[in-house]
Write an enzyme that holds these catalytic residues in place. Structure first.
Site, short mmCIF file in Angstrom:
data_model
loop_
_atom_site.label_atom_id
_atom_site.label_comp_id
_atom_site.label_asym_id
_atom_site.label_seq_id
_atom_site.Cartn_x
_atom_site.Cartn_y
_atom_site.Cartn_z
N LYS A 83 90.95 59.65 64.35
CA LYS A 83 91.83 59.56 63.19
C LYS A 83 93.05 60.46 63.35
O LYS A 83 94.20 60.03 63.13
CB LYS A 83 91.06 59.91 61.91
N ARG A 89 89.54 64.71 55.33
CA ARG A 89 88.68 63.68 55.94
C ARG A 89 88.22 64.13 57.32
O ARG A 89 88.89 64.88 58.01
CB ARG A 89 89.46 62.37 56.09
N GLY A 113 81.64 55.94 57.53
CA GLY A 113 80.72 56.24 56.46
C GLY A 113 79.68 57.30 56.77
O GLY A 113 78.86 57.64 55.92
N MET A 157 80.25 60.58 57.78
CA MET A 157 80.59 61.94 57.39
C MET A 157 81.41 61.92 56.10
O MET A 157 81.66 60.87 55.52
CB MET A 157 81.33 62.63 58.54
N ARG A 202 92.93 52.32 63.75
CA ARG A 202 91.93 52.54 64.80
C ARG A 202 91.60 51.18 65.41
O ARG A 202 91.85 50.14 64.79
CB ARG A 202 90.67 53.20 64.24
N HIS A 207 55.32 42.62 80.62
CA HIS A 207 55.22 41.24 81.11
C HIS A 207 55.91 40.28 80.16
O HIS A 207 56.69 39.40 80.57
CB HIS A 207 53.75 40.86 81.30
N ARG A 262 59.44 34.30 92.52
CA ARG A 262 58.07 34.82 92.50
C ARG A 262 57.11 33.64 92.69
O ARG A 262 56.91 32.85 91.77
CB ARG A 262 57.77 35.52 91.18
N ARG A 319 59.67 35.61 97.44
CA ARG A 319 58.68 36.68 97.61
C ARG A 319 57.30 36.07 97.79
O ARG A 319 56.86 35.26 96.95
CB ARG A 319 58.69 37.62 96.40
N GLU A 374 59.66 49.00 96.82
CA GLU A 374 59.17 49.32 95.47
C GLU A 374 58.20 50.49 95.47
O GLU A 374 57.55 50.76 94.46
CB GLU A 374 58.52 48.08 94.85
N SER A 405 65.39 44.42 99.36
CA SER A 405 65.61 44.11 97.95
C SER A 405 64.78 45.10 97.14
O SER A 405 63.56 45.16 97.31
CB SER A 405 65.19 42.68 97.63
N GLY A 410 62.75 46.42 94.30
CA GLY A 410 62.00 46.04 93.10
C GLY A 410 61.94 47.24 92.18
O GLY A 410 60.96 47.99 92.18
N THR A 411 63.00 47.44 91.40
CA THR A 411 63.13 48.69 90.64
C THR A 411 62.13 48.81 89.50
O THR A 411 61.92 49.91 89.01
CB THR A 411 64.57 48.84 90.12
N ASN A 412 61.51 47.70 89.08
CA ASN A 412 60.47 47.83 88.05
C ASN A 412 59.32 48.68 88.58
O ASN A 412 58.92 49.69 87.99
CB ASN A 412 59.95 46.45 87.63
N ASP A 413 58.76 48.26 89.73
CA ASP A 413 57.64 49.00 90.30
C ASP A 413 58.08 50.31 90.93
O ASP A 413 57.33 51.30 90.91
CB ASP A 413 56.91 48.14 91.34
N CYS A 442 66.39 43.35 92.77
CA CYS A 442 65.84 42.20 92.06
C CYS A 442 64.98 42.60 90.86
O CYS A 442 64.36 41.76 90.23
CB CYS A 442 65.03 41.31 93.01
N TYR A 483 74.35 43.06 96.30
CA TYR A 483 74.19 42.13 95.19
C TYR A 483 73.14 42.65 94.22
O TYR A 483 72.35 43.55 94.56
CB TYR A 483 73.79 40.73 95.68
#
Length: 898
Positions: free
Chosen positions: A26, A96, A105, A107, A352, A468, A574, A630, A757, A776, A778-781, A843, A863
């Protein structure tokens, strides 16, 4: 010495728009408007550094601030020709907040500061309106008492309503000067009663109290919650803006309003806003009076009988419309503005960057680029990938009433309504007879694939954003609400209990996968129209980004969706999901229960035609793009039956008794299957499984005509930890290829790589790269194994971890850069050192997360691969990441506006 106060207005402007970190949004914009010659009431901004000092030093102020504030007040007084606290020409102020990020809203604000029993008389004389003066005074007492003294707003409202009832008044505007003066006495008595002290009369005491209240409001609960929800750091602090009051409530030639320089809902280039005659700013948003439209078109569109500002004050409207264009051209974006008209004179109180819907964000960005106000790179940066996500799925009508039962995790976006069912089998049965269903489960498993596929949406009471249910639903484009902890599911009795309320099978439910709301009944929906603007923005994004974007897809339907959203291949197919289709699962179970290798091979021979047919269709759909497949990953026990009927069916088909099947199921149970007999361990133990899959892959690739064949078949070995595991399984792949090529008299190019992984695989990537042709992640595992946290159970404590700052974000949603991300970086560097030109991608679910994509761009991955419905998000996020690294300067792009 530090400079604590910056002045603006009256030809003296010490700040500019680029000083937002110091002056807040502001304050910086007020200074900027003053600098470009717009009519801004003079004032000064107390910097965010003061807020930081205030909290770091026991809520005290730095030396010299008091003198700087007095100098600021003197500046305002000289410009306005008035004096603070003066009986004859009183100067009144507004106080203000103004953080660097907009927090509407959250503050506190105080208006009409400086009024007391003396100055109100001066206001009567200068304004010539006693009613206005006494009304302004009572507003100030009410607002100041609430914000500074902590006396609830409702106490004052009760006194006002009592007075109106006594006098027979309906509206606040019915009260006359004497009424307001009398009410003011009641207000002051209330202050004395509740605080034990009289209302402060000294203007400078009032100002000190107001400034302290604004700084204190930075740490009120609603501001804290807002910051947490919008990732605004507490350390930023807020500035305080002190300005001369201008009044929109001095008579019929006065007004106040709020406006957007373009329609914030649609993005159309039309002036959009509302105003009130004879009102102060809070009246417009309070809902007490019906606002009027700025334009004649707005009035007509809303079928209003009230005159538009364009009709009532045409000169003011023309000036405001001109300022609208000046601001858009200057800021190069749609603006949200506040203004006041005092006796025919227009004053600008704020500008703004305006908040907008996803559809409006897309249109405004593309239009501004077409108009030449911004570059195409800037247009790409203006659209948040999360906004694109909302545009890809049906949404609930924002005007519809919602009977919200509870809120879970917004695991997969979109909205859906259907009749409640509790098992996958029931979902399939109900859909076969023409019903639309919502599948509710405690948590889903691979066995639920069929039901999830036919359901309109999925609800689980357990599980997180990468459970899952969440992962599969996102891949299918189904709305999903996961981890709804207030939901209790009783499958036996076919009833779901939510906070004591029973919802039975067949009852209608609506899921909002974008907010996590579980709603009773059906809610009307709207489907956004992406249109040409979306296609054009994606073209611009594709011309900017460096990283490729593939999709995780294992069915022909998934592959088609991926292609339609611009995927450049499949980064994860998969194969296990293919095994759960009806007609196949029985052969999988026969294979698992076989007594010897010959028995397994017989069952696998029955499965191979199914796998081959699936791969043929996917290769044709991808039409020359790379496909990474895979090999079987999950433990075999996931394919075994659980119900008595299924166990009997398997026993009959396998030619064994039920007891034998039950014994096999018990023998295959694992204490920790996520770290058990799965991935490449299956291929080494049962090489015939991987051999069958590879034969199906190569047979399919050969059968597809050359014009449709994938440019490269990529076979991926899962869960490798050691080089020897990769050597053994790669040999299976190569032998299968050799056998098929010899039998068919034809060869195709292919690559063999691995899924990284496990932490050991990341650290030993140099050894693996000697045999792998691609990595590749496997960032989940990899996240699970690196952090030692189960993604399916993390929802129970991750919110507490987030609150306590253990992880800034859920590491299963956004990559843990310092830990898991460092493993990805190490593996990439070591792998490429051993194998120059090694292709490296991601992946896991992080492949569709914009923050994670920015990290992957930074370390040079080739990628990302993500769920089909997140492909446009990944394309845009990758382009934005590239823009950040090349700068936002204009870059010549192919003209794609034709």
């Amino acid at each position: 010495m530090s400079k604590w106060v910056y002045m603006f207005g009256g030809g003296r402007t010490e700040g500019r728009a680029g000083m937002k970190d110091l002056l807040g949004g502001k304050g910086a914009n007020l200074a900027e408007m003053a600098a470009i010659g717009l009519p801004v009431p003079p004032g000064f901004t107390i910097t965010t550094d003061v807020c930081t000092f205030y909290y770091a030093n026991g809520r005290t102020y730095p030396a010299g601030l008091e003198d700087a504030i007095e100098a600021g007040v003197a500046h305002i007084a000289s410009v306005m020709g008035a004096s603070f606290g003066d009986r004859k020409q009183p100067l009144l102020l507004s106080v203000r907040s103004g953080a660097r990020a907009s927090m509407p809203g959250m503050m506190d604000t105080i208006l009409n500061l400086g009024l007391n029993d003396d100055t109100v008389l001066g206001l009567i004389e200068t304004s010539g309106d006693a009613r206005f003066a006494w009304d302004s005074y009572r507003r100030f007492v009410q607002m100041y008492s609430d914000v500074v003294l902590g006396i609830g707003h409702h106490y004052f409202e009760e006194l006002l309503e009592d007075l109106k009832a006594d006098r027979g008044y309906i509206l606040d505007t019915d009260l006359q000067a004497g009424d307001w003066k009398e009410l003011l006495g009641s207000y002051k008595a209330l202050v004395m009663k509740r605080s034990g002290a009289p209302f402060p009369d000294d203007p400078y005491d009032q100002l000190r109290g107001a400034i302290g209240a604004v700084f204190s409001s930075w740490m009120n609960q609603r501001a804290i919650t807002y910051r947490r929800l919008h990732d605004i750091p507490e350390a930023w602090g807020t500035a305080v803006n002190v300005q001369a009051m201008v009044f929109g409530n001095m008579g019929s030639d006065c007004a106040t309003g709020v406006a957007f320089t373009r329609d914030p809902s649609t993005g159309e280039d039309t002036f959009f806003g509302e105003y009130l005659v004879n009102a102060q700013g809070e009246d417009v948003v309070a809902g007490i009076r019906t606002p009027q439209h700025l334009t004649i078109l707005g009035k007509q569109a809303n079928q209003s009988d009230l005159p538009a500002l364009e009709e009532l004050m045409p000169d003011v409207f023309r000036q405001l419309d001109a300022i609208r264009r000046i601001l858009e051209k200057h800021y190069r974006d749609m603006q949200d503005i506040e203004f006041t008209v005092q006796r025919g004179a227009l004053w600008m109180l704020q500008t703004r960057t305006g908040k907008r819907t996803p559809a409006a964000a897309l249109k405004i960005a593309v239009d501004l680029a077409r108009e030449g106000l911004i570059t195409r790179e800037e247009a790409v940066m203006r659209v948040d990938p999360g906004q694109i996500d909302q545009l890809l799925h049906p949404m609930l009508d924002p005007r519809a009433i919602r009977d919200v039962l509870t809120t879970g995790l917004p695991a997969s976006p979109g909205a859906a309504s259907g009749k409640l069912v509790f098992t996958a089998a029931d979902a399939e049965a109900w859909v076969r007879r023409g019903e639309k269903v919502i599948l509710a489960r405690v948590e889903t498993s691979p066995e639920d694939i069929g039901g999830m596929h036919v359901a309109e949406g999925v609800l689980t009471s357990r599980g997180g954003m990468t459970s899952h249910a969440a992962v599969v639903a996102r891949g299918m484009g189904r709305p999903c609400v996961a981890g709804a902890g207030a939901v209790r599911i009783n499958v036996t009795d076919r009833v779901m209990t939510v906070l004591g309320r029973e919802i039975r099978e067949g009852d209608l439910l609506t899921l909002d996968g974008s907010t996590g709301q579980v709603i009773y009944g059906a809610v009307p929906m709207v489907r956004p129209d992406l249109g040409k603007d979306f296609s054009l923005l994606m073209e611009w994004a594709d011309s900017i980004r460096r990283m490729g974007v593939r999709a995780n897809a294992e069915t022909p339907a998934d592959a088609r969706v991926a292609r339609s959203f611009g995927a450049e291949g499949i980064g994860l197919c998969r194969t296990e999901h293919m095994f759960f289709e009806p007609g196949r699962i029985v052969h999988v179970r026969q294979m698992i229960l076989a007594r010897d290798e010959d028995g397994r091979r017989q069952a696998l021979d029955l499965l191979r035609p199914y796998q081959r047919a699936d791969f043929i269709e996917i290769f044709r759909i991808m039409h020359g793009l790379p496909v990474t497949i895979r090999l079987l990953d999950p433990p075999l026990h996931e394919f075994l039956p659980h119900t008595d009927a299924d166990i009997q069916e398997v026993a009959d088909s396998a030619g064994v008794d039920v007891r034998t099947v039950r014994q096999a199921i018990a023998q295959m149970a694992e204490s920790n299957p996520m770290l058990g007999h799965r991935g490449c361990r299956l291929g080494i133990t049962f090489p015939e499984i991987y051999a069958m899959q590879c034969q199906a892959i190569f047979e399919a690739a050969i059968e597809v005509p050359p014009k449709d064949a994938p440019s490269m078949v990529e076979v991926m070995i899962p869960l490798v930890a050691t080089r020897r595991e990769l050597e053994l399984t790669k040999a299976i792949v190569d032998q299968a290829a050799k056998d098929v090529f010899a039998r068919c008299g034809k060869t195709i190019p292919y690559k063999v790589g691995t899924m990284i992984e496990l932490p050991r695989a990341a650290l030993c990537a140099g050894d693996l790269a000697d045999d792998a042709e691609f990595f590749s992640f496997g960032t989940n595992d990899l996240t699970q194994t690196a952090l030692g946290i189960s993604r399916d159970d993390a929802a129970h404590f991750m919110d507490a971890y987030h609150r306590h700052g253990v992880y800034a974000k859920d590491p299963f949603v956004s990559i843990d850069c310092e830990g898991v991300g460092e493993l990805v970086k190490i593996a990439t560097v070591r792998g490429r050192a051993a194998h120059p030109g090694l292709k490296v991608g991601v992946c896991g679910e992080h492949g569709g997360d914009p923050d994670s994509i920015d990290f992957f761009e930074g370390i040079g991955l080739d990628y990302v691969s993500c769920s089909p419905y997140r492909v446009p998000i990944a394309r845009l996020a990758a382009a934005r990441s590239a823009c950040r690294r090349i700068g936002n300067g204009h870059k010549e792009l192919a003209d794609s506006t034709a």
